[in-house]
Design a protein around this motif. Structure first.
Motif, PDB file in Angstrom:
ATOM      1  N   UNK A 234     -11.556  25.811   9.691  1.00  0.00           N
ATOM      2  CA  UNK A 234     -12.683  26.110  10.509  1.00  0.00           C
ATOM      3  C   UNK A 234     -12.666  27.151  11.430  1.00  0.00           C
ATOM      4  N   UNK A 235     -11.402  27.292  11.962  1.00  0.00           N
ATOM      5  CA  UNK A 235     -11.260  28.628  12.756  1.00  0.00           C
ATOM      6  C   UNK A 235     -11.294  29.903  11.956  1.00  0.00           C
ATOM      7  N   UNK A 238     -14.650  30.922  10.699  1.00  0.00           N
ATOM      8  CA  UNK A 238     -15.241  31.544  11.832  1.00  0.00           C
ATOM      9  C   UNK A 238     -14.984  32.858  12.104  1.00  0.00           C
TER      10      UNK A 238
ATOM     11  N   UNK B 153     -13.652  30.993  23.547  1.00  0.00           N
ATOM     12  CA  UNK B 153     -15.160  30.866  23.659  1.00  0.00           C
ATOM     13  C   UNK B 153     -15.475  29.308  23.337  1.00  0.00           C
ATOM     14  N   UNK B 155     -19.109  26.935  22.754  1.00  0.00           N
ATOM     15  CA  UNK B 155     -20.309  27.015  22.832  1.00  0.00           C
ATOM     16  C   UNK B 155     -21.042  25.542  22.643  1.00  0.00           C
ATOM     17  N   UNK B 173     -13.811  27.676  20.212  1.00  0.00           N
ATOM     18  CA  UNK B 173     -13.385  28.661  19.365  1.00  0.00           C
ATOM     19  C   UNK B 173     -13.393  28.708  18.021  1.00  0.00           C
ATOM     20  N   UNK B 174     -14.891  28.583  17.718  1.00  0.00           N
ATOM     21  CA  UNK B 174     -15.212  28.320  16.360  1.00  0.00           C
ATOM     22  C   UNK B 174     -15.127  26.855  15.655  1.00  0.00           C
ATOM     23  N   UNK B 175     -14.271  26.191  16.278  1.00  0.00           N
ATOM     24  CA  UNK B 175     -14.207  24.815  15.850  1.00  0.00           C
ATOM     25  C   UNK B 175     -15.189  23.719  16.253  1.00  0.00           C
ATOM     26  N   UNK B 176     -16.031  23.129  15.463  1.00  0.00           N
ATOM     27  CA  UNK B 176     -16.890  22.085  15.926  1.00  0.00           C
ATOM     28  C   UNK B 176     -16.303  20.984  15.898  1.00  0.00           C
ATOM     29  N   UNK B 179     -17.780  18.447  13.134  1.00  0.00           N
ATOM     30  CA  UNK B 179     -17.271  18.731  11.780  1.00  0.00           C
ATOM     31  C   UNK B 179     -15.966  18.256  11.646  1.00  0.00           C
TER      32      UNK B 179
END
Lengths: 252, 211
Positions: A234-235, A238, B153, B155, B173-176, B179
């Motif tokens: 995922x990272x 992104x 980050x 969110x 950091x972009x990791x949901x 998910x």
């Protein structure tokens, strides 16, 4: 430059081309074996070599728990944070240089400009990168690398790989990391002891940064291997899409 | 008799005043924007934690208490669990759904309080939110700046529910989060059914280490 049969390639420190070839040749060998082995295996489309990766993860976890994690923890406990920040800043300064190069390779000139500006500022006025003046001035780090550049160019990430000591990666990101190490300033040093000391310090610096993430994984994960794999993929996704990844297609 | 009347009248006037005041205030609450909610809750939680001597001494139970009162009412745990379970959510009985939700909630609280125990001297930058009045689903972006190490980050995905907004996913950091649990939940259900998933979650909450 010596090169023997595949898998026995030796490399001299400083001779980056032979290391590069060694890495690529071994990478191809591993990949070929893995592709053949992986055809019938693995239900996860991003992780076709899951059984192999899980074994390697077991090795990694044992070494990490016994040696690497305690060393990184001792580094945090006994080295003053001022010094640790300085060490991180020096390594990050080099990463910023590569981030700038990768920004250019992706045509992201604004980002690249920021990165090169950071390097100039921090090297020139921050005592060779010991102080991160640029961040204090609000110039953000671009955080680009070769793996992201390949992704930006449209290369697929390839199978997920778990490499002991290195951690989670993919064929694409692993290739990028190999290039980064080969072209990194440490590979041009003639003093092997110094070179490996630098790699060692950089490694512990990275591991120390990830200590709190590790304890988070320990609490949060039902199965740590799966948790780490999903978080890593995922990272990276992104990062490749600069924070705006398109929605993922639902699995059928 | 006359005296009683005037008291009653005063009381009535007070009630009326209060009602008017509440009516005037209610729309203000109802219109609290999602980013304002995140900012209010996050600064409140952090301020409480930084001011509480027991928490500063490392008392995780006390952190959990603060989270329970101030933070958790702003989350929609049933939706988070449904998203993490995917198709398996529909296949589960309402009783199973409730148990998975409760255990998942407990796991997230444990994780979050552990993380808060690690980072205490942090400040949060709130990114401006661009949204249309008609939006019912937005992402509030924040940047957590730590004393050491690079900023992270974080969110928050927020959905409108009646007069307020509830968070249904946190993206670090972009990791949901949601998910990330999808595969894990799916594997657990595949291996041992929904009850297997409940058992694994419950074990983790009792402190049994993961593989």
């Amino acid at each position: 430059m010596t090169s023997k049969a595949m898998g026995e390639v030796q490399w001299k420190p400083g001779d980056s081309w032979s290391l590069c070839r060694a890495v690529l040749q071994r990478g191809c060998a591993v990949l070929a074996v893995a592709l053949v082995a992986g055809c019938a295996l693995g239900p996860n489309r991003e992780d076709p070599f899951e059984p192999m990766n899980r074994t390697l993860y077991g090795v990694h976890d044992a070494v990490d728990t016994a040696v690497v994690r305690p060393v990184a923890q001792a580094y945090v406990d006994f080295v003053p944070s001022l010094i640790r920040t300085g060490v991180s800043n020096v390594f990050n300064n080099i990463n910023d240089l590569f981030s700038g190069i990768n920004g250019i390779l992706q045509g992201k000139l604004d980002k690249a400009g920021d990165d090169f500006g950071r390097v100039v500022l921090n090297t020139g006025f921050g005592l060779g990168g010991l102080f991160d003046l640029a961040s204090m001035m609000g110039i953000e780090r671009g955080n680009e690398d070769f793996g992201q550049t390949f992704g930006f160019w449209g290369f697929p990430q390839g199978p997920y790989l778990f490499i002991p000591l290195l951690g989670p990666t993919t064929v694409r990101d692993g290739t990028g990391l190999a290039l980064r190490l080969v072209w990194g300033p440490a590979s041009y040093l003639n003093n092997e002891a110094l070179q490996w000391s630098l790699y060692g310090i950089g490694y512990i610096d990275l591991r120390a940064e990830a200590l709190s993430a590790s304890s988070l994984v320990d609490t949060a994960a039902l199965d740590r291997y799966t948790f780490i794999r999903n978080a890593y993929l995922q990272r990276r996704r992104y990062l490749v899409y600069d924070g705006k990844p398109p929605p993922e297609p639902e699995e059928p | 008799m006359r005296k009683f009347d005037s008291v009653a009248r005063l009381r009535a006037a007070a009630v009326l005043l209060l009602t008017v005041a509440l009516c005037a205030a209610a729309p203000a609450f109802a219109q609290e924007a999602p980013d304002a909610i995140v900012k209010r809750v996050a600064s409140d939680v952090l301020a409480t934690i930084q001011a509480d001597p027991a928490i500063q001494a490392g008392n995780e139970a006390r952190i959990r208490e603060v989270l329970e009162v101030k933070l958790l009412p702003n989350f929609d745990f049933a939706r988070m669990t449904a998203l993490a379970m995917g198709r398996n959510w529909q296949a589960a009985t309402p009783e199973q759904q409730k148990r998975v939700t409760d255990e998942f909630r407990a796991l997230l609280v444990r994780t979050y309080s552990g993380a808060l125990n690690n980072y205490r001297n942090e400040t949060i930058d709130y990114k401006p939110l661009r949204m249309n009045p008609a939006d019912t689903d937005v992402t509030v972006r924040t940047l957590v700046v730590r004393a050491t190490g690079s900023p992270i980050q974080i969110d928050y995905s927020m959905a409108k529910q009646g007069d307020t907004w509830k968070c249904y996913d946190v993206i670090v950091a972009g990791v949901s989060l949601v998910t990330n649990y999808r595969d894990e939940f799916n594997n657990q259900v595949k291996a041992g059914g929904v009850d297997g998933l409940i058992k694994t979650l419950a074990d983790r909450n009792k402190g049994v280490a993961a593989k």
